[in-house]
Design a protein around this motif. Structure first.
Motif, PDB file in Angstrom:
ATOM      1  N   ASP A   1       0.823  -1.220   0.000  1.00 26.39           N
ATOM      2  CA  ASP A   1       0.000   0.000   0.000  1.00 26.39           C
ATOM      3  C   ASP A   1       0.851   1.261   0.000  1.00 26.39           C
ATOM      4  O   ASP A   1       0.558   2.241   0.701  1.00 26.39           O
TER       5      ASP A   1
ATOM      6  N   ASP B   1       3.788   1.779   1.184  1.00 20.50           N
ATOM      7  CA  ASP B   1       4.784   1.876   2.256  1.00 20.50           C
ATOM      8  C   ASP B   1       5.867   0.821   2.063  1.00 20.50           C
ATOM      9  O   ASP B   1       5.563  -0.357   1.845  1.00 20.50           O
TER      10      ASP B   1
ATOM     11  N   PHE C   1       2.093  -5.200  10.582  1.00 17.09           N
ATOM     12  CA  PHE C   1       0.663  -5.400  10.370  1.00 17.09           C
ATOM     13  C   PHE C   1       0.099  -6.102  11.608  1.00 17.09           C
ATOM     14  O   PHE C   1       0.099  -7.340  11.685  1.00 17.09           O
TER      15      PHE C   1
ATOM     16  N   PRO D   1      -6.883  -9.203  12.062  1.00 19.92           N
ATOM     17  CA  PRO D   1      -6.268  -7.882  12.217  1.00 19.92           C
ATOM     18  C   PRO D   1      -6.702  -7.219  13.525  1.00 19.92           C
ATOM     19  O   PRO D   1      -7.871  -7.327  13.927  1.00 19.92           O
TER      20      PRO D   1
ATOM     21  N   ASP E   1      -6.383  -0.841  12.290  1.00 18.22           N
ATOM     22  CA  ASP E   1      -7.086  -0.436  11.067  1.00 18.22           C
ATOM     23  C   ASP E   1      -6.164  -0.588   9.864  1.00 18.22           C
ATOM     24  O   ASP E   1      -5.845   0.371   9.154  1.00 18.22           O
ATOM     25  N   LYS E   2      -5.751  -1.830   9.635  1.00 18.26           N
ATOM     26  CA  LYS E   2      -4.734  -2.121   8.625  1.00 18.26           C
ATOM     27  C   LYS E   2      -4.896  -3.565   8.170  1.00 18.26           C
ATOM     28  O   LYS E   2      -4.957  -4.483   8.999  1.00 18.26           O
TER      29      LYS E   2
ATOM     30  N   SER F   1      -5.561 -10.425   1.468  1.00 11.57           N
ATOM     31  CA  SER F   1      -5.268  -9.869   2.785  1.00 11.57           C
ATOM     32  C   SER F   1      -6.435 -10.118   3.732  1.00 11.57           C
ATOM     33  O   SER F   1      -7.594 -10.223   3.292  1.00 11.57           O
TER      34      SER F   1
ATOM     35  N   LYS G   1      -8.718  -8.358   6.179  1.00  9.38           N
ATOM     36  CA  LYS G   1      -9.107  -6.972   6.373  1.00  9.38           C
ATOM     37  C   LYS G   1      -9.631  -6.753   7.792  1.00  9.38           C
ATOM     38  O   LYS G   1     -10.139  -7.692   8.421  1.00  9.38           O
TER      39      LYS G   1
END
Length: 300
Positions: A75, A77, A135, A158, A161-162, A284, A286
């Motif tokens: 994303d 980064d 993460f 998760p 908020d990633k 991923s 979420k």
């Protein structure tokens, strides 16, 4: 040093048993049928504890197999793996291999019954792990022995908020003790073969792989695949015994590893192909949507 306490699972209706060591990365060190060991012991648990040398059924997390470099981008980064980062181990070409959790001691296990064990790792509460995989999430594993089948369920939840990239896998070292390697019969499903370069990284070239049933003979494997369907079956049989690895849910990629130097074969369930963390092509977990994968090993 990790806690080497062993947890033994037993199926009352058969002679099948499994041994896990939660304090050493939730590794399975044994799958035994009537006293016959079905997992390759290789250098043993001590070498796994001291140097991350794999054996049994280790978890490869957060990435399976190797990365083509020590940086990756998610994303927008960029994450750089520091030379002295916790858990980062190089392969023979200096590439980071098999993630960060080899023999990791932070698991919290709970014995549910003689046949079932659960364990959880709060990855997001471990700064040394977040440094290389930023993460936050909870990682949960449930293993159960039933109907002559070891079932391994893995859930990534998760905790920030990633989204969490899913590129992990397992490395079951299977063996048929007392049966010459050349006599092993192997079965693989329909999938797609991924060509690799001399460092084991996919080149981008692919080829269809039809379902096969063949004698292993002197053949050597270290091959990657994708387009593996849920429910796909890989198997090795010989000497009156069949070991069947079923990719039940969430493992669309695989690695088959059968070296010439030792009598083991690995059908490795992978959430994404080798180097997907760098090149993409992964799903991923979420926020608010935990992801669960399942594979099993049946002994018949």
């Amino acid at each position: 040093m990790a806690d080497p306490t062993h947890v033994v699972l037993r199926e009352p209706s058969s002679e099948l048993s499994a041994v896990y060591v939660p304090g050493a990365g939730m590794i399975a060190t044994s799958l035994s049928d009537g006293g016959t060991e079905l997992l390759g012991q290789r250098r043993g648990l001590e070498a796994y504890l001291s140097a991350g040398k794999t054996m049994g059924i280790p978890l490869l997390f957060p990435w399976a197999n190797r990365l083509s470099a020590k940086t990756y981008v998610v994303d927008g980064d960029t994450v750089a793996l520091a030379p002295d980062a916790y858990g980062v181990r190089p392969d023979n070409n200096g590439l980071p291999i098999h993630g960060l959790l080899a023999a990791y001691p932070g698991w919290q296990p709970e014995r549910d019954s003689d046949q079932k064990l659960t364990a959880e790792l709060d990855f997001g509460a471990r700064p040394e792990l977040l440094e290389s995989f930023p993460f936050p999430h909870l990682l949960g594993i449930t293993v159960e022995l039933r109907d002559r089948t070891l079932t391994v369920t893995t859930t990534v939840t998760p905790t920030a908020d990633k989204a969490v990239p899913l590129v992990y896998g397992y490395h079951p070292y299977l063996q048929l003790a007392g049966v010459p390697r050349a006599e092993w019969q192997i079965e693989t499903p329909t999938m797609r073969h991924l060509a690799v370069d001399d460092t084991g990284i996919p080149t981008g070239a692919t080829a269809d792989w039809p379902a096969t049933a063949e004698r292993l003979g002197d053949r050597v494997f270290d091959d990657g695949f994708d387009q593996v369907d849920d429910g796909a079956v890989f198997a090795v049989s010989g000497g009156g015994r069949r070991l069947e690895v079923r990719f039940e849910q969430g493992y669309p990629a695989a690695q088959i590893f059968a070296p010439a130097s030792e009598p083991v074969i690995c059908f490795e369930p992978m959430a994404a192909p080798t180097d997907a963390l760098r090149r993409g092509g992964y799903r991923s977990a979420k926020p608010g949507e935990p992801d669960t994968t399942v594979f099993s090993i049946n002994v018949s």
